[in-house]
Motif scaffolding. Structure first.
Motif, short mmCIF file in Angstrom:
data_model
loop_
_atom_site.label_atom_id
_atom_site.label_comp_id
_atom_site.label_asym_id
_atom_site.label_seq_id
_atom_site.Cartn_x
_atom_site.Cartn_y
_atom_site.Cartn_z
N THR A 163 0.84 -1.20 0.00
CA THR A 163 0.00 0.00 0.00
C THR A 163 0.87 1.25 0.00
OG1 THR A 163 -0.11 0.26 2.40
CG2 THR A 163 -1.76 -1.20 1.37
N CYS A 164 0.28 2.35 -0.39
CA CYS A 164 0.99 3.62 -0.37
C CYS A 164 1.42 3.96 1.06
CB CYS A 164 0.11 4.72 -0.94
SG CYS A 164 0.92 6.34 -1.00
N ILE A 177 -8.06 4.80 -4.52
CA ILE A 177 -6.94 5.22 -5.36
C ILE A 177 -6.66 6.70 -5.15
CG2 ILE A 177 -6.21 5.60 -7.75
CD1 ILE A 177 -7.53 2.98 -8.50
N VAL A 178 -7.71 7.51 -5.10
CA VAL A 178 -7.55 8.95 -4.93
C VAL A 178 -6.88 9.26 -3.60
CG1 VAL A 178 -8.82 11.10 -4.55
CG2 VAL A 178 -9.42 9.63 -6.48
N GLU A 179 -7.33 8.64 -2.52
CA GLU A 179 -6.76 8.91 -1.21
C GLU A 179 -5.30 8.47 -1.14
OE1 GLU A 179 -8.00 10.63 1.28
OE2 GLU A 179 -9.80 11.03 0.09
N ALA A 180 -4.96 7.40 -1.83
CA ALA A 180 -3.57 6.94 -1.84
C ALA A 180 -2.67 7.96 -2.53
CB ALA A 180 -3.47 5.59 -2.54
N ILE A 181 -3.13 8.54 -3.63
CA ILE A 181 -2.35 9.57 -4.33
C ILE A 181 -2.17 10.78 -3.42
CG2 ILE A 181 -2.38 11.21 -6.26
CD1 ILE A 181 -3.93 9.02 -7.85
N LEU A 182 -3.22 11.19 -2.76
CA LEU A 182 -3.13 12.33 -1.85
C LEU A 182 -2.16 12.04 -0.70
CD1 LEU A 182 -6.88 13.40 -1.67
CD2 LEU A 182 -5.08 14.36 -3.12
N PHE A 190 4.56 7.52 -11.71
CA PHE A 190 3.17 7.07 -11.69
C PHE A 190 2.90 6.23 -12.93
CE2 PHE A 190 -1.54 7.85 -11.90
CZ PHE A 190 -1.85 7.36 -10.64
N HIS A 191 2.50 4.98 -12.70
CA HIS A 191 2.13 4.06 -13.78
C HIS A 191 0.61 3.99 -13.90
CE1 HIS A 191 5.76 1.20 -14.70
NE2 HIS A 191 5.95 2.44 -15.12
N VAL A 192 0.14 3.91 -15.11
CA VAL A 192 -1.30 3.80 -15.35
C VAL A 192 -1.61 2.63 -16.27
CG1 VAL A 192 -1.83 6.23 -14.94
CG2 VAL A 192 -1.15 5.51 -17.23
N GLY A 193 -2.71 2.00 -15.96
CA GLY A 193 -3.25 0.91 -16.76
C GLY A 193 -4.59 0.56 -16.15
N ILE A 211 -8.77 10.50 -10.76
CA ILE A 211 -7.34 10.24 -10.59
C ILE A 211 -6.54 11.46 -11.03
CG2 ILE A 211 -5.40 8.85 -11.44
CD1 ILE A 211 -7.42 6.47 -11.58
N GLY A 212 -6.92 12.05 -12.15
CA GLY A 212 -6.25 13.26 -12.62
C GLY A 212 -6.41 14.42 -11.65
N MET A 213 -7.58 14.56 -11.06
CA MET A 213 -7.81 15.62 -10.08
C MET A 213 -6.89 15.43 -8.87
SD MET A 213 -11.97 15.95 -10.22
CE MET A 213 -12.03 17.05 -8.79
N ALA A 214 -6.71 14.18 -8.44
CA ALA A 214 -5.84 13.91 -7.29
C ALA A 214 -4.39 14.25 -7.62
CB ALA A 214 -5.97 12.45 -6.88
N LEU A 215 -3.94 13.91 -8.82
CA LEU A 215 -2.57 14.24 -9.22
C LEU A 215 -2.37 15.75 -9.26
CD1 LEU A 215 -2.04 11.60 -12.05
CD2 LEU A 215 -0.92 11.61 -9.82
N ARG A 216 -3.34 16.47 -9.78
CA ARG A 216 -3.23 17.93 -9.81
C ARG A 216 -3.25 18.51 -8.40
NH1 ARG A 216 -7.00 17.13 -13.82
NH2 ARG A 216 -8.66 18.20 -12.65
N ALA A 217 -4.02 17.89 -7.51
CA ALA A 217 -4.14 18.39 -6.14
C ALA A 217 -2.81 18.32 -5.40
CB ALA A 217 -5.20 17.61 -5.38
#
Length: 304
Positions: free
Chosen positions: A167-168, A199-204, A213-216, A233-239
């Protein structure tokens, strides 16, 4: 003010069924398809001349393509091993690879580069012991990576492929324990879908420590050909202000060493020709630029 934007790439093995191929051939291809980045495997760097390293670097620079590197270490390259000879070999291996990445002007190395891949679960698992040994040895290798200008990015893997960092949250604790600036978190949406509550919370949670960052998709196909919430997911990366590389790692062809190692037991390309694989990849990177770009995105299209 300098405005930095995410760069988009793809792993060479999307087109391949074997690992040991000429990866240089994909430099110009990915550029034509609309990518900024080609990710190569460190396996090709084990027995390579300095002359060829310079040739690859020039080829990428001439094409305007950024190179990144990924790797799944063999058991004999395991930084978490309890065998001192294995650790000695692993440190020597990474020292050699990192110096080669410096010549190639590659600034990102990611993968299960704190343990080995895929894990042999017929053997006992000593997570606590392996964690302590890996922290110590990643700290050593991470310092070398920093000297070479390389971000040493630890990929969080699902439970079926690894046990040390699932996990992150685990990876963040590990990275903080290592305490070397060059050692960073690497997330992959496929693995996150299995292990993370969100996924979003892990990015944050990764925040500024996210180095790659890998995507699939959930089915290992290209982004846009599955069920992931790419806008979110994109919103989280921008955040978190992520401005680095987003690299697709789809595996769609069964057969060969790649299909066997990744466990692709059916043709996820649905009989696609190479031309169709190319078109799908071009459409997917357009789509990802659009959904990750935000309200001011200059994305050229949505996935067809």
């Amino acid at each position: 003010m300098v405005i930095r934007m995410m760069k988009y790439g793809i792993y060479f093995a999307y087109w391949e069924q074997e690992w040991g191929v000429d990866q240089k051939q994909y430099i110009e291809k990915v550029k034509k398809l609309g990518f900024d980045v080609l990710e190569i495997s460190c396996a090709m760097l084990k027995n390579i001349s300095t002359e060829e390293l310079h040739e690859i670097r020039k080829r990428a620079e001439d094409a305007g393509v950024i190179l990144t590197a990924g790797y799944g270490p063999a058991a004999g390259e395991n930084l978490a091993s309890s065998d001192p000879e294995v650790v000695k070999n692993a440190i020597a291996f990474y020292t050699d690879i990192l110096k080669k990445l410096e010549i190639l002007n590659i600034h990102t190395l990611g993968g299960g580069i704190y343990s080995y891949w895929p894990v042999d679960y017929t053997k006992p698992v000593d997570k606590a012991g392996d964690w302590a040994r890996s922290v110590e040895n990643v700290r050593k290798v991470g310092k070398i990576a920093g000297e070479c200008g390389v971000d040493y990015c630890l990929e969080v893997l699902n439970r079926f492929e690894g046990y040390l960092l699932n996990t992150c949250g685990e990876c963040k604790n590990f990275v903080e324990e290592v305490g070397v600036d060059a050692v960073k978190i690497m997330l992959d949406t496929f693995h996150m879908n299995i292990e993370e509550d969100s996924i979003v919370e892990a990015i944050l949670l990764a925040g500024k420590r996210l180095g790659h960052f890998h995507v699939g998709e959930n089915n290992r196909r290209l982004p846009g050909k599955g069920g992931f919430p790419w806008y979110e997911i994109g919103m989280a990366l921008r955040a978190i202000g992520y401005e680095k590389n987003v690299v697709m790692e789809p595996f769609v062809r069964s057969g060969g060493g790649v299909g066997s190692d990744i466990k692709v037991w059916r043709d996820l390309s649905r009989g696609a020709s190479m031309a169709q694989l190319d078109e799908d990849a071009a459409n997917s990177v357009d789509y990802l630029r659009y959904v990750f770009g935000g309200p001011n995105s200059d994305g050229r299209s949505v996935l067809r």
